[in-house]
Design a protein around this motif. Structure first.
Motif, PDB file in Angstrom:
ATOM      1  N   ASN A  26      53.553  56.851   1.176  1.00 49.67           N
ATOM      2  CA  ASN A  26      53.787  55.809   0.167  1.00 49.67           C
ATOM      3  C   ASN A  26      52.491  55.408  -0.530  1.00 49.67           C
ATOM      4  OD1 ASN A  26      56.682  55.085   0.220  1.00 49.67           O
ATOM      5  ND2 ASN A  26      56.257  54.697   2.378  1.00 49.67           N
ATOM      6  N   THR A  29      51.463  57.262  -3.863  1.00 52.03           N
ATOM      7  CA  THR A  29      52.228  57.077  -5.099  1.00 52.03           C
ATOM      8  C   THR A  29      51.356  56.767  -6.315  1.00 52.03           C
ATOM      9  OG1 THR A  29      54.185  56.428  -3.835  1.00 52.03           O
ATOM     10  CG2 THR A  29      54.135  55.793  -6.162  1.00 52.03           C
ATOM     11  N   GLN A  33      51.697  59.721  -9.216  1.00 51.24           N
ATOM     12  CA  GLN A  33      52.869  59.455 -10.046  1.00 51.24           C
ATOM     13  C   GLN A  33      52.775  60.040 -11.454  1.00 51.24           C
ATOM     14  OE1 GLN A  33      53.456  55.255 -10.000  1.00 51.24           O
ATOM     15  NE2 GLN A  33      51.577  54.796 -11.098  1.00 51.24           N
ATOM     16  N   ASP A  38      59.343  63.829  -9.962  1.00 50.35           N
ATOM     17  CA  ASP A  38      60.307  63.580  -8.877  1.00 50.35           C
ATOM     18  C   ASP A  38      59.641  63.262  -7.539  1.00 50.35           C
ATOM     19  OD1 ASP A  38      62.321  64.080 -10.728  1.00 50.35           O
ATOM     20  OD2 ASP A  38      62.459  66.201 -10.186  1.00 50.35           O
ATOM     21  N   TRP A  39      58.600  62.441  -7.547  1.00 52.25           N
ATOM     22  CA  TRP A  39      57.912  62.035  -6.314  1.00 52.25           C
ATOM     23  C   TRP A  39      58.870  61.198  -5.470  1.00 52.25           C
ATOM     24  CZ3 TRP A  39      53.983  62.994  -3.252  1.00 52.25           C
ATOM     25  CH2 TRP A  39      53.525  62.006  -2.367  1.00 52.25           C
ATOM     26  N   HIS A  40      59.061  61.605  -4.213  1.00 54.57           N
ATOM     27  CA  HIS A  40      59.976  60.904  -3.314  1.00 54.57           C
ATOM     28  C   HIS A  40      59.379  60.875  -1.912  1.00 54.57           C
ATOM     29  CE1 HIS A  40      63.713  59.466  -1.606  1.00 54.57           C
ATOM     30  NE2 HIS A  40      63.627  60.418  -0.701  1.00 54.57           N
ATOM     31  N   GLU A  42      60.099  59.570   2.113  1.00 55.03           N
ATOM     32  CA  GLU A  42      61.041  59.059   3.109  1.00 55.03           C
ATOM     33  C   GLU A  42      60.391  59.226   4.480  1.00 55.03           C
ATOM     34  OE1 GLU A  42      65.443  60.121   4.691  1.00 55.03           O
ATOM     35  OE2 GLU A  42      65.172  60.042   2.518  1.00 55.03           O
ATOM     36  N   CYS A  46      57.570  63.815   2.223  1.00 53.22           N
ATOM     37  CA  CYS A  46      57.570  63.566   0.781  1.00 53.22           C
ATOM     38  C   CYS A  46      57.959  64.857   0.081  1.00 53.22           C
ATOM     39  CB  CYS A  46      56.215  63.060   0.286  1.00 53.22           C
ATOM     40  SG  CYS A  46      54.927  64.305   0.216  1.00 53.22           S
ATOM     41  N   SER A  47      58.441  64.713  -1.129  1.00 53.95           N
ATOM     42  CA  SER A  47      58.746  65.882  -1.950  1.00 53.95           C
ATOM     43  C   SER A  47      58.384  65.548  -3.394  1.00 53.95           C
ATOM     44  CB  SER A  47      60.222  66.259  -1.836  1.00 53.95           C
ATOM     45  OG  SER A  47      61.037  65.208  -2.318  1.00 53.95           O
ATOM     46  N   PHE A  48      58.105  66.609  -4.153  1.00 51.73           N
ATOM     47  CA  PHE A  48      57.723  66.440  -5.554  1.00 51.73           C
ATOM     48  C   PHE A  48      57.798  67.787  -6.255  1.00 51.73           C
ATOM     49  CE2 PHE A  48      54.039  67.148  -2.918  1.00 51.73           C
ATOM     50  CZ  PHE A  48      53.321  68.135  -3.567  1.00 51.73           C
ATOM     51  N   THR A  54      58.953  73.051  -6.523  1.00 50.40           N
ATOM     52  CA  THR A  54      59.205  71.930  -5.628  1.00 50.40           C
ATOM     53  C   THR A  54      58.437  72.110  -4.328  1.00 50.40           C
ATOM     54  OG1 THR A  54      61.408  71.579  -6.532  1.00 50.40           O
ATOM     55  CG2 THR A  54      60.980  70.650  -4.363  1.00 50.40           C
ATOM     56  N   CYS A  56      57.628  70.255  -0.465  1.00 50.67           N
ATOM     57  CA  CYS A  56      58.050  69.275   0.530  1.00 50.67           C
ATOM     58  C   CYS A  56      57.009  69.262   1.635  1.00 50.67           C
ATOM     59  CB  CYS A  56      59.407  69.649   1.120  1.00 50.67           C
ATOM     60  SG  CYS A  56      60.708  69.770  -0.098  1.00 50.67           S
TER      61      CYS A  56
END
Length: 136
Positions: A26, A29, A33, A38-40, A42, A46-48, A54, A56
């Motif tokens: 986190n 970010t 960014q 598609d920065w994510h 969890e 993370c994935s982007f 793509t 991960c």
């Protein structure tokens, strides 16, 4: 697996701060960014997307204030391990070294090997510079 190791860099902050910020995706970010799509995040994954590709990532192992080990998660095109190693020398003197272990075939090694050697040093320098520019 090929191994690429950065030069050791000095960060003028305690290892606890460096570790705390780098052990949570986190916190990446603000840095990524505008550079990836598609920065994510969890938990420890993370994935982007970058240039249509793509990626991960998953934090595999974390040793407080010493080491963070990251690997590619499902769908990664290469098998790799990325280590962030920290060693606190004094209160505001932490040394950091980055290591990448990556499985490359001979053609890929010829194409990207030199870029990885330079890139890992550049990455270490940019991380140290970012931390050294944090006030306080």
């Amino acid at each position: 697996m090929e191994k690429y190791v950065s030069k050791q860099v000095k960060i003028n902050k305690p290892a606890s701060l460096v570790y705390t910020l780098m052990s949570d995706f986190n916190n990446f970010t603000p840095m990524v960014q505008d550079k990836v799509e598609d920065w994510h995040v969890e938990g420890d994954t993370c994935s982007f997307k970058v240039k249509g590709f793509t990626a991960c990532l998953r934090m595999l192992d974390k040793t407080p204030y010493e080491c963070i080990k990251i690997t590619g998660d499902e769908g990664s095109p290469f098998e790799f391990f990325f280590w962030i190693q920290l060693k606190q020398i004094a209160d505001n003197d932490t040394r950091m070294r980055l290591t990448i272990h990556i499985k490359l075939n001979m053609m890929m090694k010829m194409m990207v090997g030199k870029k990885l050697e330079k890139g890992i040093d550049d990455m270490a320098e940019k991380i140290a510079e970012a931390f050294n520019n944090i006030p306080g």
